[in-house]
Write an enzyme that holds these catalytic residues in place. Structure first.
Site: not given
Length: 397
Positions: A100, A273, A311, A313, A316, A342
């Site tokens: 930015d 974002d 999940c 991930c 998890c 997560h």
């Protein structure tokens, strides 16, 4: 067509692959890879996404991350970035980077800045140093950072600003955009303009229409999700998007709640974002397909189940809610690290699910499911992220 990127190959930096209504799946071509849209981009203000690292970002499937050009120009300074050969090498990230311009500091550092048509004089909240940030300097900073996507310097008004104040900021944003375009960036960098106009419909539409006449690679919707009512955010985004070119990527700056994203995708927005997932993680909140979960709640002290049973991930697959509750109870940093992983994993899966639903035409069903758990009546999950800052230093990290 892109003015700089892939010029020799004569192909567009953005192509629309599939559509369902106004929602679309696209592919954004950058110097560090091609990325499917709609895309969520984690915020890494100071060349890092808080409580994680680039290896884990890659592991969860993050494609483009954000850096703040103003803060990086102050610390570590451009001389340090040059030593490394650019921001990618500095932070060890091989994916895409969007920087930015410093325009958000025009809004967030109101007590520490003095703005005029030439630029904005900003006093650093970190060390008190002063910088006259002009459109030309912003382009020079971002050229040195060598990011893939460069944002023009804009004047971001607040939702409480009057019509006259918002009109002045929109005109200034247009003039600064032309100066950024004239100054230019590196050949391989994309340059995005930012539509402003405050909370006023006609100013928003005019800003988008005027900028659309200029040869930018993409267009952003700026100055929203700053405290105005949620329904107004949606309405003003729709007005803005309707005046932007169909063939260019559209980027909503600072939006990250599932309820907001799913509705903006339906309008034809491609890029997002936010600190939404990472900031929630640091405060003990997990994102799940059943809504937000406060891991600090006493009811999880003896809960042996993962955050979400289906999940896949790393968190998890290996840790219970009981253990995560313990980490936050003892104020262990690891708790925030694991929840950050997560939550970002959730956001990447969420965006993938959105893209799939557009392609297989089940988007309406997915939208209903998301709004059932993150939508109206759940004020905390409509999250005005850019208006909240951990340290009020001018960036929503």
């Amino acid at each position: 067509m892109c003015g700089r990127l892939l010029q020799k190959e004569q192909r567009s930096c953005f192509e629309i692959v599939s559509k369902f209504g106004e929602a679309r799946v696209g592919k954004l071509h950058t110097n560090h890879g091609d990325y499917e849209t709609p895309i969520f981009m984690p915020v890494g203000t100071n060349a890092n996404v808080k409580l994680t690292d680039t290896m884990r970002l890659k592991e969860i499937g993050a494609g483009i991350i954000l850096g703040n050009s103003y803060h990086l120009a102050v610390r570590p300074g451009l001389d340090v970035i040059r030593l490394h050969g650019g921001l990618h090498q500095f932070m060890g990230w091989k994916g895409g980077i969007l920087t930015d311009s410093g325009g958000f500091q025009v809004f967030s550092l109101r007590k520490l800045r003095d703005i005029g048509d030439d630029g904005v004089l900003i006093t650093s909240p970190v060390d008190g140093s002063k910088m006259l940030l002009t459109p030309e300097l912003s382009m020079e900073i971002q050229s040195t950072l060598n990011s893939d996507i460069v944002m023009v310097l804009d004047h971001c008004p607040g939702p409480e600003d009057s019509y006259t104040e918002s009109m002045v900021s929109a005109k200034r944003t247009y003039n600064w955009a032309m100066r950024c375009l004239k100054h230019g960036v590196n050949e391989h960098q994309l340059l995005f303009a930012i539509a402003q106009g405050g909370v006023y419909e006609d100013l928003r539409k005019l800003s988008a229409e005027q900028l659309s006449q200029l040869p930018f690679d993409g267009f952003a919707i700026g100055g929203l999700s700053l405290g105005e009512p949620f329904e107004k955010t949606l309405y003003l985004t729709q007005i803005t998007v309707s005046a932007l070119p169909f063939e260019n990527p559209r980027y909503f700056m600072g939006g990250g709640s599932p309820a907001l994203i799913i509705q903006l995708v339906e309008m034809g927005v491609d890029m997002f974002d936010s600190v939404f997932p990472t900031r929630l993680a640091r405060h003990g909140a997990a994102l799940t397909w059943k809504g937000r979960l406060n891991i600090k709640s006493a009811r999880f002290k003896r809960d042996l189940q993962p955050i979400e049973e289906n999940c896949d991930c790393f968190v998890c697959q290996n840790y219970s809610k009981s253990y995560l509750h313990h980490l936050f109870d003892r104020k262990e940093v690891l708790g925030g690290i694991l929840l950050t992983y997560h939550n970002l994993h959730f956001m990447m899966k969420f965006m993938n699910k959105i893209r799939n639903s557009i392609e297989d035409r089940t988007f309406k069903t997915l939208k209903r499911e998301v709004l059932d758990v993150y939508g109206k009546g759940k004020k905390a999950d409509l999250y005005v992220d850019a208006a909240i800052s951990d340290n009020n230093n001018g960036r929503y990290n």
